[in-house]
Write a protein that holds these residues in place. Structure first.
Motif, PDB file in Angstrom:
ATOM      1  N   PHE A   1      57.179  54.743 -38.802  1.00  0.00           N
ATOM      2  CA  PHE A   1      57.756  55.386 -39.981  1.00  0.00           C
ATOM      3  C   PHE A   1      57.379  56.863 -39.991  1.00  0.00           C
ATOM      4  O   PHE A   1      56.356  57.261 -39.424  1.00  0.00           O
ATOM      5  CB  PHE A   1      57.248  54.709 -41.261  1.00  0.00           C
TER       6      PHE A   1
ATOM      7  N   ASP B   1      59.732  62.002 -44.527  1.00  0.00           N
ATOM      8  CA  ASP B   1      60.842  62.948 -44.599  1.00  0.00           C
ATOM      9  C   ASP B   1      60.850  63.768 -45.885  1.00  0.00           C
ATOM     10  O   ASP B   1      61.471  64.827 -45.932  1.00  0.00           O
ATOM     11  CB  ASP B   1      62.184  62.216 -44.473  1.00  0.00           C
ATOM     12  N   ASP B   2      60.201  63.273 -46.943  1.00  0.00           N
ATOM     13  CA  ASP B   2      60.264  64.007 -48.210  1.00  0.00           C
ATOM     14  C   ASP B   2      59.045  64.885 -48.456  1.00  0.00           C
ATOM     15  O   ASP B   2      58.941  65.565 -49.477  1.00  0.00           O
ATOM     16  CB  ASP B   2      60.464  63.052 -49.392  1.00  0.00           C
TER      17      ASP B   2
ATOM     18  N   HIS C   1      60.335  56.357 -43.948  1.00  0.00           N
ATOM     19  CA  HIS C   1      61.621  56.247 -43.264  1.00  0.00           C
ATOM     20  C   HIS C   1      61.413  55.613 -41.894  1.00  0.00           C
ATOM     21  O   HIS C   1      60.679  56.138 -41.057  1.00  0.00           O
ATOM     22  CB  HIS C   1      62.278  57.608 -43.101  1.00  0.00           C
TER      23      HIS C   1
ATOM     24  N   GLU D   1      53.516  51.969 -43.175  1.00  0.00           N
ATOM     25  CA  GLU D   1      54.588  52.272 -44.128  1.00  0.00           C
ATOM     26  C   GLU D   1      53.976  52.409 -45.525  1.00  0.00           C
ATOM     27  O   GLU D   1      53.515  51.438 -46.115  1.00  0.00           O
ATOM     28  CB  GLU D   1      55.634  51.162 -44.127  1.00  0.00           C
TER      29      GLU D   1
ATOM     30  N   ASP E   1      60.609  55.363 -50.879  1.00  0.00           N
ATOM     31  CA  ASP E   1      61.773  56.212 -51.146  1.00  0.00           C
ATOM     32  C   ASP E   1      61.500  57.590 -50.554  1.00  0.00           C
ATOM     33  O   ASP E   1      60.799  58.409 -51.147  1.00  0.00           O
ATOM     34  CB  ASP E   1      62.049  56.321 -52.641  1.00  0.00           C
ATOM     35  N   GLU E   2      62.085  57.843 -49.373  1.00  0.00           N
ATOM     36  CA  GLU E   2      61.862  59.116 -48.697  1.00  0.00           C
ATOM     37  C   GLU E   2      62.759  60.229 -49.224  1.00  0.00           C
ATOM     38  O   GLU E   2      62.880  61.281 -48.597  1.00  0.00           O
ATOM     39  CB  GLU E   2      62.062  58.957 -47.187  1.00  0.00           C
TER      40      GLU E   2
ATOM     41  N   ARG F   1      66.181  66.233 -44.270  1.00  0.00           N
ATOM     42  CA  ARG F   1      66.687  65.123 -43.467  1.00  0.00           C
ATOM     43  C   ARG F   1      67.424  64.073 -44.287  1.00  0.00           C
ATOM     44  O   ARG F   1      67.731  63.003 -43.771  1.00  0.00           O
ATOM     45  CB  ARG F   1      65.529  64.451 -42.709  1.00  0.00           C
ATOM     46  N   LEU F   2      67.725  64.382 -45.559  1.00  0.00           N
ATOM     47  CA  LEU F   2      68.405  63.389 -46.391  1.00  0.00           C
ATOM     48  C   LEU F   2      69.413  64.088 -47.296  1.00  0.00           C
ATOM     49  O   LEU F   2      69.045  64.965 -48.089  1.00  0.00           O
ATOM     50  CB  LEU F   2      67.401  62.605 -47.233  1.00  0.00           C
TER      51      LEU F   2
ATOM     52  N   VAL G   1      71.030  60.533 -42.985  1.00  0.00           N
ATOM     53  CA  VAL G   1      69.602  60.469 -42.706  1.00  0.00           C
ATOM     54  C   VAL G   1      69.387  61.078 -41.334  1.00  0.00           C
ATOM     55  O   VAL G   1      69.886  60.566 -40.332  1.00  0.00           O
ATOM     56  CB  VAL G   1      69.075  59.032 -42.757  1.00  0.00           C
ATOM     57  N   ARG G   2      68.661  62.202 -41.316  1.00  0.00           N
ATOM     58  CA  ARG G   2      68.496  62.969 -40.084  1.00  0.00           C
ATOM     59  C   ARG G   2      69.879  63.363 -39.561  1.00  0.00           C
ATOM     60  O   ARG G   2      70.547  64.133 -40.197  1.00  0.00           O
ATOM     61  CB  ARG G   2      67.640  62.207 -39.081  1.00  0.00           C
TER      62      ARG G   2
ATOM     63  N   ARG H   1      66.477  58.192 -52.914  1.00  0.00           N
ATOM     64  CA  ARG H   1      67.401  57.235 -52.305  1.00  0.00           C
ATOM     65  C   ARG H   1      67.715  56.082 -53.244  1.00  0.00           C
ATOM     66  O   ARG H   1      68.708  55.379 -53.055  1.00  0.00           O
ATOM     67  CB  ARG H   1      66.805  56.694 -50.995  1.00  0.00           C
TER      68      ARG H   1
END
Length: 656
Positions: free
Chosen positions: A281, A284-285, A292, A309, A313-314, A556-557, A571-572, A599
């Motif tokens: 994982f 991303d945020d 993610h 993980e 919620d990224e 990335r989102l 996503v990415r 998300r």
């Protein structure tokens, strides 16, 4: 006539050694050796006792080396201890007495008790070219392979003239000639199991190169890559299934597991590993927790990937397993698979209407906020600042058209875009003096607006227009004269929204016309060092109509929304189609505006119904129904959500 005597070694000695004690003449055998057409180099006479093999004498016969024909005469005398039964042989050799016998004749004779007995031995051999080498034929062949040429014999120098000059190995022994190998399969590589031969020119079925490990198959030879992954050595390097298959070589699977190459059918190989990949994982945020998924692997598939993980919620920093308490915001803040649990009254928080004295009958198409409970709404020549429960209408802010977009800086200053290409701006507290307007210099309504505050207090604004332009306006606080906006690009599309968390992450959306039909389209801002906006491959070739909303939550989102209930998630680098909003009757309405706080917290309003719709990452639901159609959504966070539309409608969900 030449006379010789045969004794033990010499003809001049008596062979039998003792004279008879009689008055009669002593017995003797006279030998006449004749030869013709050749010059013997070594002529030998051999006398043998046929009754006793140990009794044997031989002697060399002297000859004239220049005579081609001659007769030599000798005498055989009695030898004590021998029987009278004799075998007499004349033998000629090629070149020396050690050379091959090229002529031979034998006779048996009974030695006479008295008088003479004559025997004739006639030798014949061919040396027609008189080179001292005799024809290679007959019962006593010589070594000359061509007795018609004196330059062809075993003593000659071999040359590349098409002739076996030295009668040995053809022309393969020519100094400096070429080495050849038998090439039975015609692949230009000779059989490695057969000896090579040297020759002046290529013999039939020969190759200049050896090394062929299978001379029965023209497809197998050195100098190539392996043909099949089949356990066989196709290129004769003593290694089966090497390049390009590299069977047995160390490798890494797509999941970064260490393994070895193995055949996968006859035409390919693959990396096979016994290691078991595990999920990884990434964060991303930017909240320091990873949620993610980037796939199962045996090693981190991307930089920063972890096996743990800790984020559910990224798209927001407000949700992760590091958060201990829940907030009333429709997010699973602590990632325990429950939303707003343990918060008394959260589920009963209603959407509140506009504060008194109200917004009249004006239509509002844009919302922007600059803090919880504080923001701006704008529409048909109306701009209103709202500070919690207080309204501050802006006077004298008429662009001659409707305000369609808005963005507020952290200090509360709002920037506006109109349907006739005008910019406007007003600061909190200046509502009574109106707004400052700035012409863009280009036709086309400004339907999307986003700004970025600079360290020097300047603000860089980007606007998306109906003419497909991306405009850039640098606003300098306090400057008497502002810079003129510029067009950074123009695309073949009608743009309706733009958003980003930095200039490099911006995405503009709208529609392009294809064969007379509108189709959704999106463009990505150029990367650092480039100027070209990049068309996104949305992966929805069947979709029609406009995209009206875009929200970039992290680099990335991204989410975009539009007609027919279309909601897409990027996503990415991958776009995914999310479940479309479907009304109870089965229709899929146009999503006129969309905002997202993660998300699992996406809001949308439509043209068909007055509901505020919510997407939790899996399914859609209706949160409330407004008295009029809603056109715009916004908010400072998941606990401060605004919606505005027709007839002065403004609803806010702001839990305490």
């Amino acid at each position: 006539m030449r006379l010789f005597h045969v004794s033990v070694l010499l003809l001049t000695a008596p062979l039998w050694g003792c004279k008879r004690e009689t008055n009669s003449t002593e017995g003797v055998v006279r030998v006449f050796i004749s030869y013709a057409t050749f010059k013997p180099k070594c002529l030998t006479l051999i006398v043998e006792d046929t009754q006793n093999a140990s009794n044997k004498r031989d002697t060399a016969v002297t000859v004239d080396p220049e005579r081609l024909s001659d007769t030599r005469t000798g005498l055989i005398l009695e030898q004590k201890g021998w029987s009278p039964n004799l075998r007499v042989t004349a033998r000629a050799h090629e070149r020396t007495c050690e050379g091959p016998v090229i002529a031979l004749q034998s006779v048996e004779v009974l030695f006479p008790e008295k008088d003479n007995r004559d025997i004739n031995l006639d030798l014949r051999a061919e040396d027609l070219d008189l080179d001292g080498y005799f024809a290679n034929k007959g019962p006593h062949p010589g070594t000359d392979c061509d007795d018609t040429r004196d330059d062809v014999n075993p003593g000659a120098q071999e040359t590349c003239d098409g002739t076996d000059n030295n009668c040995a190995m053809g022309e393969s022994d020519v100094a400096g000639n070429t080495e050849y190998w038998v090439d039975a399969d015609g692949d230009s590589y000779g059989d490695s199991s057969s000896p090579s031969a040297r020759a002046c020119g290529a013999p039939p079925g020969a190759a200049l190169r050896g090394g062929d490990c299978n001379d029965r198959d023209a497809a197998i030879h050195p100098g190539q890559k392996e043909l099949l992954c089949d356990g066989k050595d196709d290129n004769c390097n003593n290694v089966a299934d090497d390049d390009p298959f590299d069977v047995g070589g160390t490798c890494q699977t797509e999941q970064l597991c260490v393994g070895r190459k193995a055949c996968q059918g006859s035409t390919g190989s693959a990396c096979v590993s016994s290691d078991v990949p595990v999920p990884y994982f990434v964060d991303d945020d930017g909240d320091g927790t990873a949620g993610h998924p980037v796939g199962d692997a045996c090693a981190p598939p991307v930089a920063g990937a972890t096996r743990e993980e800790t984020d559910c919620d990224e798209g927001t920093i407000l949700a992760s397993r590091m958060v201990n308490t829940e907030s009333c915001d429709r997010l699973d803040n602590n990632c325990d698979r429950q939303v707003d649990e343990g918060l008394a009254g959260c589920a009963a928080v209603a959407w509140s209407p506009a504060p008194s004295p109200g917004l009249g009958s004006n239509r509002f198409d844009a919302i922007t906020t600059y803090g919880k409970g504080r923001g701006w709404i704008a529409g048909d020549n109306n701009v209103v600042r709202i500070d919690n429960t207080t309204l501050f209408p802006v006077t004298n802010c008429d662009s001659g058209a409707d305000w369609k977009s808005a963005w507020a800086a952290s200090n509360g200053r709002v920037f506006l875009g109109s349907s006739n290409g005008q910019f406007g701006t007003v600061a909190p507290g200046s509502e009574g003096t109106g707004c400052t307007q700035q012409a863009s210099g280009f036709i086309g309504g400004i339907y999307g607006l986003i700004g970025f505050e600079q360290p020097n207090q300047d603000i860089i604004l980007y606007a998306a227009t109906a003419q497909g332009r991306i405009l850039r306006w640098r606003y300098i606080p306090g400057a008497a004269n502002q810079e003129t906006p510029t067009s950074v690009t123009q695309v073949s599309a009608n743009l309706r929204a733009i958003h980003g968390v930095s200039p490099e992450t911006m995405i503009a959306v709208g529609a392009e016309t294809v064969s007379g039909q509108q189709r959704p389209i999106a463009f990505r801002a150029p990367a650092s060092g480039s100027t070209a906006w990049v068309r996104e491959e949305l992966g929805v070739p069947d979709a029609t109509g406009f995209l009206y909303g875009v929200r970039v939550l992290t680099p990335r989102l991204t989410y975009v929304a539009g007609e027919d209930g279309l909601l897409l998630e990027k996503v990415r680098d991958t776009w995914v189609r999310k479940p479309a909003l479907t009304l109870p009757g089965g229709s899929q309405p146009t999503l006129r505006s969309m905002t997202a706080f993660g998300r699992t917290a996406i809001y949308a309003v439509t043209s068909e119904v007055n509901d505020i719709h919510f997407f939790n990452g899996t399914t859609w639901s209706s949160l409330t129904t407004a008295p009029q159609t809603l056109n715009a959504l916004g908010g400072s966070g998941p606990g401060d959500v605004w919606a505005a539309g027709h007839s002065g409608t403004l609803l806010r969900w702001t839990p305490p």
